[in-house]
Design a protein around this motif. Structure first.
Motif, PDB file in Angstrom:
ATOM      1  N   THR A 125       0.803  -1.236   0.000  1.00  0.00           N
ATOM      2  CA  THR A 125       0.000   0.000   0.000  1.00  0.00           C
ATOM      3  C   THR A 125       0.828   1.274   0.000  1.00  0.00           C
ATOM      4  O   THR A 125       0.296   2.347  -0.284  1.00  0.00           O
ATOM      5  CB  THR A 125      -0.921   0.032   1.230  1.00  0.00           C
ATOM      6  OG1 THR A 125      -0.127  -0.068   2.438  1.00  0.00           O
ATOM      7  CG2 THR A 125      -1.910  -1.126   1.192  1.00  0.00           C
ATOM      8  N   HIS A 126       2.127   1.173   0.307  1.00  0.00           N
ATOM      9  CA  HIS A 126       2.939   2.380   0.442  1.00  0.00           C
ATOM     10  C   HIS A 126       4.000   2.529  -0.643  1.00  0.00           C
ATOM     11  O   HIS A 126       4.711   3.539  -0.664  1.00  0.00           O
ATOM     12  CB  HIS A 126       3.649   2.385   1.802  1.00  0.00           C
ATOM     13  CG  HIS A 126       2.758   2.661   2.967  1.00  0.00           C
ATOM     14  ND1 HIS A 126       1.584   1.973   3.203  1.00  0.00           N
ATOM     15  CD2 HIS A 126       2.863   3.565   3.974  1.00  0.00           C
ATOM     16  CE1 HIS A 126       1.022   2.436   4.311  1.00  0.00           C
ATOM     17  NE2 HIS A 126       1.769   3.390   4.798  1.00  0.00           N
ATOM     18  N   ALA A 127       4.143   1.542  -1.505  1.00  0.00           N
ATOM     19  CA  ALA A 127       5.206   1.591  -2.504  1.00  0.00           C
ATOM     20  C   ALA A 127       4.615   1.691  -3.912  1.00  0.00           C
ATOM     21  O   ALA A 127       3.401   1.726  -4.106  1.00  0.00           O
ATOM     22  CB  ALA A 127       6.091   0.358  -2.379  1.00  0.00           C
ATOM     23  N   GLY A 128       5.539   1.765  -4.901  1.00  0.00           N
ATOM     24  CA  GLY A 128       5.111   1.811  -6.294  1.00  0.00           C
ATOM     25  C   GLY A 128       4.633   3.168  -6.760  1.00  0.00           C
ATOM     26  O   GLY A 128       3.858   3.280  -7.709  1.00  0.00           O
ATOM     27  N   MET A 129       5.100   4.216  -6.097  1.00  0.00           N
ATOM     28  CA  MET A 129       4.699   5.582  -6.456  1.00  0.00           C
ATOM     29  C   MET A 129       5.802   6.532  -6.006  1.00  0.00           C
ATOM     30  O   MET A 129       6.715   6.155  -5.273  1.00  0.00           O
ATOM     31  CB  MET A 129       3.376   5.944  -5.783  1.00  0.00           C
ATOM     32  CG  MET A 129       3.491   6.115  -4.277  1.00  0.00           C
ATOM     33  SD  MET A 129       1.928   6.119  -3.409  1.00  0.00           S
ATOM     34  CE  MET A 129       1.680   4.331  -3.218  1.00  0.00           C
ATOM     35  N   SER A 130       5.697   7.784  -6.429  1.00  0.00           N
ATOM     36  CA  SER A 130       6.675   8.782  -5.993  1.00  0.00           C
ATOM     37  C   SER A 130       6.374   9.239  -4.570  1.00  0.00           C
ATOM     38  O   SER A 130       5.260   9.057  -4.064  1.00  0.00           O
ATOM     39  CB  SER A 130       6.662   9.988  -6.937  1.00  0.00           C
ATOM     40  OG  SER A 130       5.433  10.706  -6.791  1.00  0.00           O
ATOM     41  N   GLN A 131       7.366   9.853  -3.947  1.00  0.00           N
ATOM     42  CA  GLN A 131       7.144  10.415  -2.617  1.00  0.00           C
ATOM     43  C   GLN A 131       6.048  11.476  -2.669  1.00  0.00           C
ATOM     44  O   GLN A 131       5.193  11.546  -1.768  1.00  0.00           O
ATOM     45  CB  GLN A 131       8.439  11.055  -2.082  1.00  0.00           C
ATOM     46  CG  GLN A 131       9.561  10.085  -1.757  1.00  0.00           C
ATOM     47  CD  GLN A 131       9.370   9.408  -0.404  1.00  0.00           C
ATOM     48  OE1 GLN A 131       8.265   9.008  -0.053  1.00  0.00           O
ATOM     49  NE2 GLN A 131      10.458   9.261   0.331  1.00  0.00           N
ATOM     50  N   LYS A 158      12.849   2.166   1.389  1.00  0.00           N
ATOM     51  CA  LYS A 158      13.843   2.468   0.362  1.00  0.00           C
ATOM     52  C   LYS A 158      13.217   3.255  -0.792  1.00  0.00           C
ATOM     53  O   LYS A 158      12.069   3.033  -1.154  1.00  0.00           O
ATOM     54  CB  LYS A 158      14.467   1.173  -0.172  1.00  0.00           C
ATOM     55  CG  LYS A 158      15.384   0.486   0.819  1.00  0.00           C
ATOM     56  CD  LYS A 158      16.088  -0.705   0.189  1.00  0.00           C
ATOM     57  CE  LYS A 158      17.062  -1.338   1.183  1.00  0.00           C
ATOM     58  NZ  LYS A 158      17.765  -2.499   0.609  1.00  0.00           N
ATOM     59  N   THR A 159      13.994   4.165  -1.336  1.00  0.00           N
ATOM     60  CA  THR A 159      13.566   4.934  -2.508  1.00  0.00           C
ATOM     61  C   THR A 159      14.717   4.948  -3.517  1.00  0.00           C
ATOM     62  O   THR A 159      15.872   4.671  -3.166  1.00  0.00           O
ATOM     63  CB  THR A 159      13.202   6.381  -2.131  1.00  0.00           C
ATOM     64  OG1 THR A 159      14.335   7.019  -1.532  1.00  0.00           O
ATOM     65  CG2 THR A 159      12.027   6.431  -1.168  1.00  0.00           C
ATOM     66  N   LEU A 204      11.595  10.869  -6.539  1.00  0.00           N
ATOM     67  CA  LEU A 204      12.036   9.787  -5.674  1.00  0.00           C
ATOM     68  C   LEU A 204      10.933   8.744  -5.667  1.00  0.00           C
ATOM     69  O   LEU A 204       9.791   9.044  -5.286  1.00  0.00           O
ATOM     70  CB  LEU A 204      12.310  10.296  -4.257  1.00  0.00           C
ATOM     71  CG  LEU A 204      13.531  11.190  -4.081  1.00  0.00           C
ATOM     72  CD1 LEU A 204      13.613  11.690  -2.641  1.00  0.00           C
ATOM     73  CD2 LEU A 204      14.812  10.448  -4.457  1.00  0.00           C
ATOM     74  N   PHE A 205      11.252   7.530  -6.099  1.00  0.00           N
ATOM     75  CA  PHE A 205      10.253   6.483  -6.262  1.00  0.00           C
ATOM     76  C   PHE A 205      10.334   5.521  -5.081  1.00  0.00           C
ATOM     77  O   PHE A 205      11.410   5.055  -4.695  1.00  0.00           O
ATOM     78  CB  PHE A 205      10.500   5.725  -7.574  1.00  0.00           C
ATOM     79  CG  PHE A 205       9.359   4.839  -7.986  1.00  0.00           C
ATOM     80  CD1 PHE A 205       8.242   5.375  -8.617  1.00  0.00           C
ATOM     81  CD2 PHE A 205       9.403   3.469  -7.740  1.00  0.00           C
ATOM     82  CE1 PHE A 205       7.190   4.556  -9.006  1.00  0.00           C
ATOM     83  CE2 PHE A 205       8.352   2.655  -8.112  1.00  0.00           C
ATOM     84  CZ  PHE A 205       7.240   3.194  -8.744  1.00  0.00           C
ATOM     85  N   ARG A 206       9.181   5.219  -4.506  1.00  0.00           N
ATOM     86  CA  ARG A 206       9.106   4.374  -3.316  1.00  0.00           C
ATOM     87  C   ARG A 206       9.165   2.900  -3.688  1.00  0.00           C
ATOM     88  O   ARG A 206       8.395   2.432  -4.538  1.00  0.00           O
ATOM     89  CB  ARG A 206       7.822   4.676  -2.536  1.00  0.00           C
ATOM     90  CG  ARG A 206       7.746   6.099  -2.023  1.00  0.00           C
ATOM     91  CD  ARG A 206       6.395   6.382  -1.377  1.00  0.00           C
ATOM     92  NE  ARG A 206       6.168   5.538  -0.216  1.00  0.00           N
ATOM     93  CZ  ARG A 206       6.543   5.839   1.025  1.00  0.00           C
ATOM     94  NH1 ARG A 206       7.185   6.978   1.262  1.00  0.00           N
ATOM     95  NH2 ARG A 206       6.278   5.031   2.035  1.00  0.00           N
ATOM     96  N   ALA A 250      12.074  -2.027   3.341  1.00  0.00           N
ATOM     97  CA  ALA A 250      12.374  -1.132   4.461  1.00  0.00           C
ATOM     98  C   ALA A 250      13.848  -0.772   4.463  1.00  0.00           C
ATOM     99  O   ALA A 250      14.710  -1.618   4.206  1.00  0.00           O
ATOM    100  CB  ALA A 250      12.007  -1.788   5.774  1.00  0.00           C
ATOM    101  N   GLU A 251      14.113   0.482   4.747  1.00  0.00           N
ATOM    102  CA  GLU A 251      15.495   0.936   4.884  1.00  0.00           C
ATOM    103  C   GLU A 251      15.908   1.005   6.352  1.00  0.00           C
ATOM    104  O   GLU A 251      17.003   0.594   6.715  1.00  0.00           O
ATOM    105  CB  GLU A 251      15.656   2.319   4.249  1.00  0.00           C
ATOM    106  CG  GLU A 251      16.993   2.950   4.516  1.00  0.00           C
ATOM    107  CD  GLU A 251      17.737   3.278   3.236  1.00  0.00           C
ATOM    108  OE1 GLU A 251      18.735   3.968   3.346  1.00  0.00           O
ATOM    109  OE2 GLU A 251      17.321   2.834   2.155  1.00  0.00           O
ATOM    110  N   ALA A 252      15.041   1.542   7.202  1.00  0.00           N
ATOM    111  CA  ALA A 252      15.341   1.665   8.630  1.00  0.00           C
ATOM    112  C   ALA A 252      14.038   1.672   9.408  1.00  0.00           C
ATOM    113  O   ALA A 252      13.077   2.344   9.013  1.00  0.00           O
ATOM    114  CB  ALA A 252      16.135   2.938   8.911  1.00  0.00           C
TER     115      ALA A 252
END
Length: 337
Positions: free
Chosen positions: A139-145, A222-223, A235-237, A241-243
């Motif tokens: 739900t939070h990825a696959g798009m720009s910030q 991560k982006t 910046l693409f999501r 997870a990065e942190a």
């Protein structure tokens, strides 16, 4: 109550008056002291806040902290706004998942996603961190910030809390807003350090808490940088997870983004323990506090027996470390604005 915090700044108030009146007359015409924490009952919690700030800012004392080094950090979920019956970001994720599944029913072939859409929170929680991470990734990825922040802002403008039927951004804690305001007045940089998504909180931190986006530290996905054929960039999501800014990750995030040890820290759950330990083990005046949810009538009552905002180890450690508990029931005259 300490004079420093019960007066409007004497310097600002009397500067104009002193030009035309005798000093004694100027003092006589000062308005009566005003409580900067009017939503707090007098008691140990309120006094602890005043004492820590006074010791940090009073000239000529060994605990005084130069303004450039004054830092206070606040957890978000359960510390600044309501987190029951679901973290707000997770409520957003479920609503977005429902929209996505309506367009792509194949998503529901994944058991954890189907459980979330069906409202089977027992099955979702049984999936643990891996299950929650799967829901967040979808739900939070696959798009720009920028697109993500637009979606979050739009959702917050229409979503309502299931119990209070009010926007989530109205279910913020008035007493904590007053503490943030007081700290700023006394020269502290106020930061939000949250286990929630950094970009999710940045979407509303400025209008809701007066905390600018560059003072929000949270969990980060991560982006990657993408440059379009028309020289547009974004910046693409990515679904990774990065942190994770929770538990021991909070002091790490503070070091990475703030670069200074805070003097004051507020949390409400076991995920904030390491942040409070980091804040209260330095030199000089220090304060760590837990918001204790013990008011079922005005908000919710929970601590050890919950999957959301669990406060178990923290209840044991608080007296050992000298962290006062803030009783929502007994210390707050009001909860929401």
């Amino acid at each position: 109550m300490p004079d420093e915090f019960l007066r409007v700044s004497r310097r600002a108030l009397t500067a104009g008056i002193a030009a035309s009146l005798m000093a004694g007359d100027a003092l006589a015409q000062e308005p009566p002291p005003r409580d900067p924490l009017p939503s707090w009952r007098d008691g140990p919690a309120k006094r602890a806040i005043f004492t820590a700030i006074r010791r940090s800012v009073r000239d000529g004392t060994p605990d005084r902290v130069p303004p450039a080094e004054r830092v206070a950090v606040f957890d978000n979920d359960g510390t600044l706004w309501v987190e029951q019956p679901l973290y707000t970001q997770f409520a957003f994720a479920i609503d977005r998942l429902k929209e996505m599944a309506a367009r792509d029913p194949a998503l529901l072939q994944r058991p954890i996603l189907k459980a979330a859409v069906d409202g089977d929170m027992r099955a979702v929680m049984a999936g643990g961190e891996r299950g929650l991470a799967e829901i967040i990734a979808v739900t939070h990825a696959g798009m720009s910030q920028a697109e993500f922040q637009r979606i979050v802002t739009q959702w917050l403008s229409t979503a309502r809390h299931p119990r209070f039927n009010r926007p989530y951004t109205q279910l913020i804690y008035q007493p904590m807003l007053e503490v943030m305001r007081l700290l700023r007045r006394e020269g502290f940089a106020v930061w939000i350090v949250t286990g929630g998504g950094q970009e999710f909180v940045r979407a509303f931190s400025a209008p809701t808490y007066a905390v600018p986006i560059d003072r929000v530290v949270g969990s980060v996905g991560k982006t990657e940088f993408r440059l379009g054929a028309d020289r547009s960039s974004e910046l693409f999501r990515l679904p990774e997870a990065e942190a994770v800014d929770d538990g021991p990750g909070k002091p790490v995030g503070i070091g990475r983004f703030i670069g200074q040890r805070p003097q004051i820290a507020f949390g409400n759950s076991d995920g904030d323990i390491e942040m409070l330990q980091y804040a209260t083990t330095g030199r000089g005046a220090r304060l760590g506090m837990f918001v204790h949810h013990d008011d079922a009538a005005r908000e919710f009552a929970y601590d050890r027996d919950t999957h959301i905002g669990r406060l178990d180890r923290g209840l044991t450690l608080a007296p050992q470390w000298g962290w006062p508990l803030i009783s929502m029931k007994n210390d707050w005259l009001r909860v929401f604005p």
